[in-house]
Design an enzyme around this catalytic site. Structure first.
Site, PDB file in Angstrom:
ATOM      1  N   ALA A 156      80.020 -18.716 -38.114  1.00 19.74           N
ATOM      2  CA  ALA A 156      78.577 -19.196 -37.749  1.00 19.74           C
ATOM      3  C   ALA A 156      78.260 -18.543 -36.357  1.00 19.74           C
ATOM      4  CB  ALA A 156      78.760 -20.679 -37.158  1.00 19.74           C
ATOM      5  N   LYS A 184      79.521  -7.631 -40.962  1.00 20.42           N
ATOM      6  CA  LYS A 184      78.136  -7.246 -41.514  1.00 20.42           C
ATOM      7  C   LYS A 184      77.090  -7.475 -40.372  1.00 20.42           C
ATOM      8  CE  LYS A 184      75.408 -10.296 -43.144  1.00 20.42           C
ATOM      9  NZ  LYS A 184      74.449 -11.126 -43.531  1.00 20.42           N
ATOM     10  N   ASP A 230      75.849 -13.017 -49.275  1.00 19.32           N
ATOM     11  CA  ASP A 230      76.268 -11.775 -48.700  1.00 19.32           C
ATOM     12  C   ASP A 230      77.140 -11.011 -49.051  1.00 19.32           C
ATOM     13  OD1 ASP A 230      74.473 -12.281 -46.596  1.00 19.32           O
ATOM     14  OD2 ASP A 230      75.565 -13.402 -45.198  1.00 19.32           O
TER      15      ASP A 230
END
Ligand code: C5P
Length: 291
Positions: free
Chosen positions: A103, A9, A143
């Protein structure tokens, strides 16, 4: 057994509207699915009664757990809980081939969870709509609704409100630095800084408009190296870069695939990034892979 590509994404533009009383933040974000990097998610029934097993392979397993806290495992548990006893009895095995770094701001764990939701909706014959799957996913992570829908969309609220939009096809260079940035400290830094709006505006390719990222000052506060990395990327790519969500990855957008490949060669040569890929925008966040 089913196999899926779980696309990364990429947040193209992110405005933060306010901190909410529940500690989350109201967003207004333009987000796209990109083909690279992607994870490959295989889902098999048959781990045994009430069992969810997660196995990891691939170059980006660092920081990923295989226990019940893994987002893909939690997604499986959620759909198993809705299945008929006979089907639930078989349990689920999830094999994650990780190519999306953790991350990095690329939503890898959310993409994997979205793939598991789509896979088990089919394997458990639940017949849930995409909207219903996205809403189940919203309980697990902000998300996940976007990753369930995929394509190009505005994310609003905490991330659970998805408004699809249309963008021209983009060729996207994603560069990942040798350091990671966890998301929660970046949102906390945004609060501590007094909720700044970023004034760095990147003009995207035609039809994409002007892009900002309100988390950029906060990410630079948490990890000052991210600014040097972004500027070095811009010099090598000879184009402006955006920070991917809360970082640490950065991205450069192109409308021409040859320009993207030429930039990739220069960024590779500069040796500033530990991973450089070129992908393109995709209409879906999760795609079945034909055997
Ligand atoms: O929802 P998720 O667990 O993925 O969010 C990770 C962290 O990001 C949260 O703990 C919160 O600190 C921050 N966050 C936020 N507002 C959002 C989404 C995420 O503050 N809309």
């Amino acid at each position: 057994m089913t196999t899926w590509h779980a696309n990364a994404k990429l947040t193209l533009s992110l405005r933060i509207l306010q901190r909410r009383s529940d500690g989350f933040h109201d967003l207004d974000a333009l987000t796209v699915s990109v083909s690279e990097p992607h994870d490959t998610v295989r889902v098999d029934m048959g781990a045994g009664r009430d069992r969810v097993e997660v196995a990891l392979t691939g170059p980006e397993t660092k920081g990923i757990t295989t226990g019940a806290d893994n987002l893909a495992a939690r997604a499986a548990r959620k759909l198993l809980d809705r299945a008929l006893d006979a089907r639930r009895a078989s349990g689920v095995r999830i094999a994650l081939h990780k190519q999306i770094p953790a991350a990095a701001g690329l939503g890898g764990g959310s993409a994997d969870a979205a793939a598991v939701l789509h896979a088990l909706n089919r394997s458990l014959a639940l017949n849930l709509s995409t909207f219903e799957i996205a809403s189940l996913g919203a309980d697990l992570g902000s998300d996940i609704p976007f990753c369930v829908h995929g394509g190009a969309a505005f994310m609003r609220g905490r991330g659970e409100i998805i408004e699809p939009t249309t963008l021209p096809e983009l060729h996207v260079l994603v560069a990942v630095p040798p350091f990671a940035i966890a998301t929660p400290p970046v949102f906390r830094a945004w609060d501590v800084l007094g909720g700044p709006h970023s004034d760095r505006v990147v003009t995207g390719p035609a039809g994409v408009g002007e892009l900002v990222n309100d988390l950029e000052p906060a990410a630079e506060r948490v990890e000052p190296h991210v600014r040097d990395f972004r500027e070095a990327l811009e010099r090598a790519a000879a184009a402006p870069a955006i920070l991917a969500g809360s970082g640490s990855a950065c991205a450069v957008l192109f409308d021409d695939p040859d320009a993207a490949e030429a930039a990739r060669a220069r960024v590779d040569e500069s040796a500033i990034a530990r991973l450089v890929v070129v992908g393109r925008t995709r209409a879906r966040g999760v795609e079945p892979v034909e055997p």
